[in-house]
Design a protein around this motif. Structure first.
Motif, PDB file in Angstrom:
ATOM      1  N   HIS A 329       0.873  -1.172   0.000  1.00  0.00           N
ATOM      2  CA  HIS A 329       0.000   0.000   0.000  1.00  0.00           C
ATOM      3  C   HIS A 329       0.913   1.226   0.000  1.00  0.00           C
ATOM      4  CE1 HIS A 329      -3.221   2.741   1.128  1.00  0.00           C
ATOM      5  NE2 HIS A 329      -2.541   3.125   2.190  1.00  0.00           N
ATOM      6  N   THR A 330       0.440   2.296  -0.592  1.00  0.00           N
ATOM      7  CA  THR A 330       1.236   3.527  -0.587  1.00  0.00           C
ATOM      8  C   THR A 330       0.387   4.684  -0.086  1.00  0.00           C
ATOM      9  OG1 THR A 330       2.388   2.742  -2.551  1.00  0.00           O
ATOM     10  CG2 THR A 330       2.678   5.062  -2.004  1.00  0.00           C
ATOM     11  N   GLN A 331       1.037   5.568   0.653  1.00  0.00           N
ATOM     12  CA  GLN A 331       0.387   6.826   1.002  1.00  0.00           C
ATOM     13  C   GLN A 331       1.325   7.942   0.568  1.00  0.00           C
ATOM     14  OE1 GLN A 331      -1.235   7.178   4.948  1.00  0.00           O
ATOM     15  NE2 GLN A 331      -1.265   9.414   4.905  1.00  0.00           N
ATOM     16  N   THR A 332       0.746   8.978   0.010  1.00  0.00           N
ATOM     17  CA  THR A 332       1.572  10.125  -0.376  1.00  0.00           C
ATOM     18  C   THR A 332       2.117  10.777   0.892  1.00  0.00           C
ATOM     19  OG1 THR A 332      -0.398  11.500  -0.465  1.00  0.00           O
ATOM     20  CG2 THR A 332       0.320  10.486  -2.536  1.00  0.00           C
ATOM     21  N   ALA A 333       3.194  11.531   0.759  1.00  0.00           N
ATOM     22  CA  ALA A 333       3.962  11.971   1.934  1.00  0.00           C
ATOM     23  C   ALA A 333       3.280  13.118   2.675  1.00  0.00           C
ATOM     24  CB  ALA A 333       5.362  12.391   1.506  1.00  0.00           C
ATOM     25  N   GLY A 334       2.788  12.808   3.859  1.00  0.00           N
ATOM     26  CA  GLY A 334       2.173  13.837   4.701  1.00  0.00           C
ATOM     27  C   GLY A 334       3.171  14.939   5.050  1.00  0.00           C
ATOM     28  N   CYS A 335       4.430  14.536   5.246  1.00  0.00           N
ATOM     29  CA  CYS A 335       5.430  15.516   5.688  1.00  0.00           C
ATOM     30  C   CYS A 335       5.805  16.481   4.571  1.00  0.00           C
ATOM     31  CB  CYS A 335       6.667  14.814   6.230  1.00  0.00           C
ATOM     32  SG  CYS A 335       7.499  13.792   5.011  1.00  0.00           S
ATOM     33  N   SER A 336       5.386  16.176   3.337  1.00  0.00           N
ATOM     34  CA  SER A 336       5.714  17.093   2.243  1.00  0.00           C
ATOM     35  C   SER A 336       4.656  18.189   2.098  1.00  0.00           C
ATOM     36  CB  SER A 336       5.797  16.318   0.922  1.00  0.00           C
ATOM     37  OG  SER A 336       4.493  15.961   0.487  1.00  0.00           O
ATOM     38  N   LEU A 337       3.542  18.035   2.793  1.00  0.00           N
ATOM     39  CA  LEU A 337       2.468  19.025   2.658  1.00  0.00           C
ATOM     40  C   LEU A 337       2.844  20.302   3.384  1.00  0.00           C
ATOM     41  CD1 LEU A 337      -0.646  16.750   3.308  1.00  0.00           C
ATOM     42  CD2 LEU A 337       0.501  17.262   1.150  1.00  0.00           C
ATOM     43  N   THR A 338       2.409  21.411   2.849  1.00  0.00           N
ATOM     44  CA  THR A 338       2.718  22.677   3.493  1.00  0.00           C
ATOM     45  C   THR A 338       1.438  23.334   3.994  1.00  0.00           C
ATOM     46  OG1 THR A 338       2.487  23.982   1.471  1.00  0.00           O
ATOM     47  CG2 THR A 338       4.650  23.031   1.911  1.00  0.00           C
ATOM     48  N   ALA A 339       1.595  24.024   5.107  1.00  0.00           N
ATOM     49  CA  ALA A 339       0.454  24.775   5.639  1.00  0.00           C
ATOM     50  C   ALA A 339       0.256  26.044   4.817  1.00  0.00           C
ATOM     51  CB  ALA A 339       0.711  25.120   7.104  1.00  0.00           C
ATOM     52  N   GLN A 340       1.366  26.488   4.183  1.00  0.00           N
ATOM     53  CA  GLN A 340       1.296  27.685   3.355  1.00  0.00           C
ATOM     54  C   GLN A 340       0.684  27.329   1.999  1.00  0.00           C
ATOM     55  OE1 GLN A 340       3.906  26.424   4.865  1.00  0.00           O
ATOM     56  NE2 GLN A 340       4.841  27.946   6.192  1.00  0.00           N
ATOM     57  N   GLN A 341      -0.202  28.141   1.508  1.00  0.00           N
ATOM     58  CA  GLN A 341      -0.850  27.932   0.205  1.00  0.00           C
ATOM     59  C   GLN A 341      -1.265  26.462   0.033  1.00  0.00           C
ATOM     60  OE1 GLN A 341       1.615  29.689  -2.968  1.00  0.00           O
ATOM     61  NE2 GLN A 341       2.677  30.890  -1.410  1.00  0.00           N
ATOM     62  N   PRO A 342      -2.170  26.008   0.882  1.00  0.00           N
ATOM     63  CA  PRO A 342      -2.466  24.573   0.933  1.00  0.00           C
ATOM     64  C   PRO A 342      -2.962  23.984  -0.387  1.00  0.00           C
ATOM     65  CG  PRO A 342      -4.016  25.842   2.274  1.00  0.00           C
ATOM     66  CD  PRO A 342      -2.923  26.765   1.888  1.00  0.00           C
ATOM     67  N   GLU A 343      -3.526  24.802  -1.249  1.00  0.00           N
ATOM     68  CA  GLU A 343      -3.999  24.259  -2.538  1.00  0.00           C
ATOM     69  C   GLU A 343      -2.856  23.623  -3.330  1.00  0.00           C
ATOM     70  OE1 GLU A 343      -4.460  27.301  -1.395  1.00  0.00           O
ATOM     71  OE2 GLU A 343      -6.573  27.890  -1.548  1.00  0.00           O
ATOM     72  N   ASN A 344      -1.633  24.128  -3.120  1.00  0.00           N
ATOM     73  CA  ASN A 344      -0.486  23.553  -3.821  1.00  0.00           C
ATOM     74  C   ASN A 344      -0.288  22.079  -3.485  1.00  0.00           C
ATOM     75  OD1 ASN A 344      -0.097  26.146  -4.653  1.00  0.00           O
ATOM     76  ND2 ASN A 344       1.662  26.556  -3.334  1.00  0.00           N
ATOM     77  N   ASN A 345      -0.808  21.677  -2.339  1.00  0.00           N
ATOM     78  CA  ASN A 345      -0.653  20.282  -1.929  1.00  0.00           C
ATOM     79  C   ASN A 345      -1.367  19.317  -2.879  1.00  0.00           C
ATOM     80  OD1 ASN A 345       0.901  20.956   0.315  1.00  0.00           O
ATOM     81  ND2 ASN A 345      -0.926  21.321   1.573  1.00  0.00           N
ATOM     82  N   ILE A 346      -2.370  19.803  -3.564  1.00  0.00           N
ATOM     83  CA  ILE A 346      -3.060  18.946  -4.541  1.00  0.00           C
ATOM     84  C   ILE A 346      -2.070  18.520  -5.620  1.00  0.00           C
ATOM     85  CG2 ILE A 346      -4.902  18.856  -6.278  1.00  0.00           C
ATOM     86  CD1 ILE A 346      -6.400  20.981  -4.621  1.00  0.00           C
ATOM     87  N   VAL A 347      -1.225  19.459  -6.015  1.00  0.00           N
ATOM     88  CA  VAL A 347      -0.260  19.169  -7.073  1.00  0.00           C
ATOM     89  C   VAL A 347       0.826  18.222  -6.558  1.00  0.00           C
ATOM     90  CG1 VAL A 347       1.299  20.177  -8.758  1.00  0.00           C
ATOM     91  CG2 VAL A 347      -0.739  21.441  -8.015  1.00  0.00           C
ATOM     92  N   ARG A 348       1.308  18.519  -5.347  1.00  0.00           N
ATOM     93  CA  ARG A 348       2.324  17.623  -4.762  1.00  0.00           C
ATOM     94  C   ARG A 348       1.789  16.196  -4.692  1.00  0.00           C
ATOM     95  NH1 ARG A 348       2.949  22.187  -1.232  1.00  0.00           N
ATOM     96  NH2 ARG A 348       4.906  23.203  -1.796  1.00  0.00           N
ATOM     97  N   THR A 349       0.582  16.074  -4.184  1.00  0.00           N
ATOM     98  CA  THR A 349      -0.016  14.753  -4.005  1.00  0.00           C
ATOM     99  C   THR A 349      -0.167  14.044  -5.346  1.00  0.00           C
ATOM    100  OG1 THR A 349      -1.130  15.451  -1.993  1.00  0.00           O
ATOM    101  CG2 THR A 349      -2.072  13.561  -3.141  1.00  0.00           C
ATOM    102  N   THR A 350      -0.496  14.784  -6.368  1.00  0.00           N
ATOM    103  CA  THR A 350      -0.658  14.186  -7.693  1.00  0.00           C
ATOM    104  C   THR A 350       0.656  13.576  -8.186  1.00  0.00           C
ATOM    105  OG1 THR A 350      -2.299  15.879  -8.186  1.00  0.00           O
ATOM    106  CG2 THR A 350      -1.417  14.644 -10.065  1.00  0.00           C
ATOM    107  N   ILE A 351       1.725  14.331  -8.020  1.00  0.00           N
ATOM    108  CA  ILE A 351       3.031  13.829  -8.473  1.00  0.00           C
ATOM    109  C   ILE A 351       3.419  12.583  -7.686  1.00  0.00           C
ATOM    110  CG2 ILE A 351       5.494  14.394  -8.604  1.00  0.00           C
ATOM    111  CD1 ILE A 351       4.569  17.375  -8.944  1.00  0.00           C
TER     112      ILE A 351
END
Lengths: 559, 341, 135
Positions: A329-351
């Motif tokens: 099973h895989t989970q995308t990296a929680g520690c890579s998410l940023t509190a700043q401009q959280p919408e950017n996390n959608i892109v990180r998660t996609t990659i």
């Protein structure tokens, strides 16, 4: 890959290219960094060529999907046959609230459930324990007794859908509650499919939600292996996890090496108990992190499969090819998410999700954009799920098996990660194995050093994190965050009090006494735990019996 | 800190106020004039506690052992002060002090006081600072004071100077190799503890240590007086001949095993010291050593106050250039300072 | 022999969450900035934290909370510090703290609140300013 003559020719051509074309360009336009590094700090070459994989033997090192050593995947057709399971980790507040979230996710196309428990539950405490104050439902759902479990899965077809439960120290007790809840609905345990995380070694190493010392913990785990292989053939009795090791700050190589070393320790423990390796090995599953560095992550997944197949076949002499499979099973990296401009996390998660799919994962959780701020809201979790669906149905990456095989870079990095993992195996061996290495603080020290190095790289701007140390904006947050139902905790406490009042307390005391006796001996504890759960013994009460017999773990001092 | 504030703090600390104790430890740790004023005020109230030094290499489980000892003393209804020392980073001057992790169970006991301390550079300064912190805890009425230090050569000896009883902690070595035991370490030990005795090799370690003790006893008296012996008239009266042979005990602190025996051995050592007169002698030696140290320090301080900084720097330059030798230079500076007074 | 005055900081993880990556990274950064960091480990109750702050005579207490239990735990710690006469100790909180909780924490007297992505140098500087400004 190529014959000797071709290689010599390529090497010559490369030298020529470096001397002329490259040299002229560098003279005019120097590169952005002197040295390029991966997320894990490994050096990245300018260009990869056949020279970097000169020793690669296709049939020996890659082979065909569904065949040893499974570098290209464990199934011959991979996602052409069946897509990965889209399994969103979810849980918060009381059982009622989480049950509603599960139904929401299933209605939106999720194909498997994944339960997040709150901290008191992870530590084997009931909601009304003094140490649980303020923690109810915060990071997951609170499950203190069978009554909570019944509500959690109410109306969900547990005989058709698989459920993964992130629970470690008290895994045997929570699993027993799941079995008992199904039983009450007339579903026999043999029909249940799913996973309990049940991986205590990575708790000592990274996540720190432990209950007992290593020895009794390993016994409980082997008890679940044995019980599962007899009565729940479709259940994964462990999910050997690198995810949390990575989240704690490890590099890709450390995640890979430490996780597989843990895996080998479990296999050895079960063999030492006298279990036949092929009786339990097919039910071992793994759980990895998908971090930012796209190719390094893909290489990590491929290396993991190849190493595990080799270890199971050669070292542990497993004969069933299913024992050689590394299913994960895989989970995308929680520690890579940023509190700043959280919408950017959608892109990180996609990659990151794309890396997991290209790495051949069996199931996937995609993080929601708001998770650096709070528990995911419905909107955020829906976008995260949709991300997987878009990858599956629109990107085209799922239509061919292991499409990056043969990439000079990906194959070279697969080899590198494999090599680094074996180097770590040797170090761990030299320390006396995984448990002695934990007691000496080896893993903890390695991980803390990597975490600090990574943070320093950000501080020194050797690493750009968009929105954090570059492209910052000072704007107020606009995404809506999840609010917990303030009534949840009251409801939960009342239910707990009612359970304690209404159950047959004499029967329960007998069963707890039987469990205590068994714990002092060497019998498999699962039947005793199951009996105590059926009599509505609470999680805290059952774990207290075990704490009394086994003692509590104390962490070595590693900072 | 003004004098009345200091008097208040001292009075509060003597009455057991934990905040005042904590502040005073910071003050004495800092050193300097304030520290001396505090120490002179509390001195009359010291001398009651049993100070136990615990030393050993990193990884031998000292903190856990200290925690277990503290629990055992609490069962005897004795209050316990703990001073736990960790190294300062030579690069930054900062430190991470992690001993409280191991002492989690003691964290809220009102009769236990735990203080973490960093070595902050000079080891000599460390010995003074830990001793002074122990004095504050002593004056505040803690019955047993456990001083745990980093096992780093000189600090072990320094602990032995201050403590009534010194425990040296060892652990079973892996394989056949017995942990290298530094020269002199056995001489400072009143009790030797082989901790982590559940590991393989514990019995071999005990046997090896016993053998080393036997070897040592052939030509050395078991006297600690030697450590305290100082030149000249300050050295105390007759050395007491005595025959305490350090016992070698096995413990497994993580499981609380062997702790009762250790507590008994510590008590036996205290009793032995009292009966043999060694206690008296050590007190005497300690006082002499302390007085000499203070004299040396105070004189140096007074001297340096009178010599201008530039004069010192110039002299150093002369010495480096071989224009002057350090011995005559020192004499010249002292003579100059005397003329100025 | 006057020993240099050092800033003393207690880094504690109250509550049950075991995610100590942030706490350890911050502890190392403060050490590397020349401070003395008392690290108490996991699963600390507010009572343990306040007692440690008292006995260690610290200038600053840093609380790391990622579980969301901050609105229960931080007020308890602040309360106990006050009861012990430690109003002068500056409290900083790090972790996953939603914006909407920030005013309430500030109101309790918390000096600094740091979420994911905070630069270590910002934390070091804030502590220095706080402690040096007081002297």
């Amino acid at each position: 890959m190529h014959d000797q003559e071709t290689m010599v020719s390529i090497a010559k051509a490369k030298e020529e290219w470096e001397r002329t074309t490259l040299h002229d360009t560098l003279a005019k336009w120097p590169e952005r960094y002197e040295q390029f590094i991966t997320t894990s700090g490994a050096p990245v070459e300018r260009l990869y060529t056949p020279l970097d994989i000169a020793d690669l033997d296709y049939e020996r090192d890659l082979g065909f999907p569904g065949q040893y050593p499974f570098t290209r995947g464990i199934h011959p057709t991979m996602y052409r046959g069946r897509l990965w399971t889209m399994r969103m980790f979810a849980g918060f507040g009381s059982a009622e609230e989480t049950n509603a979230r599960y139904k929401y996710l299933l209605a939106h196309g999720e194909t498997g459930l994944s339960v997040a428990f709150d901290f008191p539950t992870l530590y084997g405490y009931d909601t009304d324990h003094p140490l649980a104050e303020g923690e109810f439902g915060k990071c997951g759902v609170a499950v203190s007794s069978l009554a909570d479990m019944e509500i959690l899965f109410d109306g969900i077809p547990v005989d058709e859908i698989t459920t993964s439960m992130t629970i470690n120290g008290p895994a045997a007790v929570i699993w027993a509650m799941y079995i008992a809840a199904a039983e009450k609905r007339g579903i026999p345990m043999a029909k249940l499919g799913g996973t309990i995380q049940n991986d205590i070694l990575k708790e000592y190493i990274a996540q720190k939600s432990w209950l007992f010392p290593p020895e009794p913990s390993m016994r409980l785990i082997v008890d679940t292996f044995e019980f599962g292989s007899k009565y729940l053939p479709k259940w994964n009795t462990i999910s050997i996890s690198g995810y949390h090791i990575r989240e704690a700050g490890a590099t890709a190589a450390q995640e890979l090496a430490f996780t597989l070393a843990d895996g080998m320790t479990y296999v050895q423990a079960a063999i030492d108990r006298g279990l036949d390796v092929d009786s339990f090995a097919p039910r071992l599953s793994f759980f990895f992190n998908a971090h930012n560095d796209f190719f390094e992550e893909i290489a990590k997944f491929r290396a993991a499969r190849r190493i595990w197949a080799h270890v199971m076949k050669e070292r542990f002499k497993a004969k069933d090819p299913r024992s050689w499979w590394l299913r994960f099973h895989t989970q995308t990296a929680g520690c890579s998410l940023t509190a700043q401009q959280p919408e950017n996390n959608i892109v990180r998660t996609t990659i990151q999700a794309l890396a997991a799919v290209l790495g051949g994962t069996q199931s996937l959780h995609t993080n929601s954009m708001d998770e650096a701020l709070a528990l995911p809201s419905e909107l955020a979790v829906r976008i995260a799920l949709r991300t997987q669906q878009i990858i599956a149905h629109e990107s085209g990456v799922a239509n061919s098996v292991d499409p990056l095989a043969g990439s000079y870079l990906v194959e070279s990095w697969t080899n590198r990660l494999e090599k680094e993992a074996y180097e770590y195996f040797d170090k761990i061996e030299a320390l006396g194995g995984v448990i002695p290495a934990i007691e000496k603080g080896f893993f903890q020290r390695e991980i803390a050093a990597s975490a600090y190095r990574y943070q320093r790289e950000i501080e020194e701007r050797k690493r750009i994190v968009v929105g954090v140390n570059e492209y910052q904006m000072d704007v107020p947050l606009t995404i809506p965050l999840l609010k917990l139902d303030p009534e949840g905790e009251r409801r939960q406490r009342e239910r707990l009090a009612r359970v304690r009042r209404e159950r047959d307390n004499r029967l329960l005391q007998q069963r707890l006494a039987a469990l205590r006796r068994a714990a002092k001996g060497t019998e498999n504890l699962m039947p005793y735990i199951l009996d105590a759960v059926r009599a509505y013994g609470t999680l805290g009460e059952i774990c207290d019996v075990l704490r009394e017999v086994f003692g509590e773990y104390r962490e070595p001092v590693i900072i | 800190m003004d004098i009345s504030r200091m008097d208040d703090l001292v009075a509060q600390a003597l009455a057991g106020d934990r905040r005042a104790i904590a502040r005073l430890i910071s003050t004495v740790e800092q050193g300097g004039a304030e520290a001396r004023q505090v120490l002179s005020r509390i001195y009359p109230h010291t001398g009651r506690a049993h100070i136990v030094g615990i030393t050993g290499a990193p990884g031998t489980g000292k903190s856990t052992l200290v925690a277990e000892l503290a629990k055992a003393y609490r069962k005897q209804n004795l209050s316990v002060g703990i001073v736990a020392v960790d190294p300062t980073s030579p690069f930054s001057g900062g430190a991470i002090l992690g001993d409280r992790i191991r002492m989690r169970d003691l964290a809220t006991d009102p009769n236990i006081f735990i203080r973490s301390m960093a070595t902050r550079g000079s080891l000599g300064g460390l010995a003074r600072a830990t001793a002074d912190a122990a004095h504050v805890l002593d004056a505040a009425g803690y019955a047993v004071i456990l001083v745990e230090t980093v096992g780093a050569g000189q600090s072990e000896v320094d602990i032995a100077r201050m403590a009534h009883t010194t425990l040296v902690i060892q652990m079973p070595a892996s394989g056949d190799e017995i942990q290298a035991i530094k020269a002199g370490i056995l001489e400072i030990a009143d009790i030797i503890v082989v901790n982590k005795a559940d590991l393989p090799g514990a019995d071999q370690a005990v046997a090896a240590l016993e053998a080393m003790l036997d070897l040592n006893s052939g030509h050395t008296e078991w006297h600690h007086g030697r450590l305290f012996q100082i030149e000249g008239v300050l050295a105390g009266g007759d050395q007491v001949k005595h025959s305490w042979r350090p016992p070698v005990l096995k413990t497994c602190a993580l499981r609380g095993e062997g702790i009762e025996e250790l507590v008994q051995a510590i008590a036996a050592h205290l009793q032995y010291q009292r009966e043999s007169g060694l206690h008296q002698q050590r007190e005497h030696d300690r006082a002499a050593e302390q007085l000499q140290r203070i004299l040396r320090y105070t004189l140096l301080e007074q001297l340096l106050e009178r010599i201008p900084k530039h004069a010192l720097q110039e002299t150093v330059e002369h010495i480096v250039a071989r224009e002057q030798d350090p011995y005559s230079a020192a004499e010249a500076l002292i003579a100059q300072a005397r003329l100025l007074s | 022999m006057v020993r240099e005055r050092k800033i003393r900081v207690l880094i504690a993880k109250p509550g049950l969450d075991g995610h100590d990556r942030g706490a350890k990274v911050v502890a190392r950064a403060l050490r590397d900035a020349g401070m003395e960091v008392i690290y108490t480990g996991l699963r600390q109750t507010p009572e343990m934290i306040a007692q440690a702050a008292l006995q260690e005579d610290v200038d600053v207490v840093g609380l790391s909370i990622l579980s969301g239990a901050h609105m229960t735990l931080v007020p308890r710690v602040m309360d106990l510090l006050k009861q012990m006469g430690l109003e002068h100790v500056a409290v900083f909180v790090g972790g996953i703290i939603p914006d909407e909780d920030v005013p309430a924490l500030r109101c309790l007297g918390v000096k600094g609140i740091y979420g994911p992505g905070t630069a270590l140098s910002d934390i070091v500087q804030a502590i220095r300013q706080e402690v040096e400004g007081r002297e």
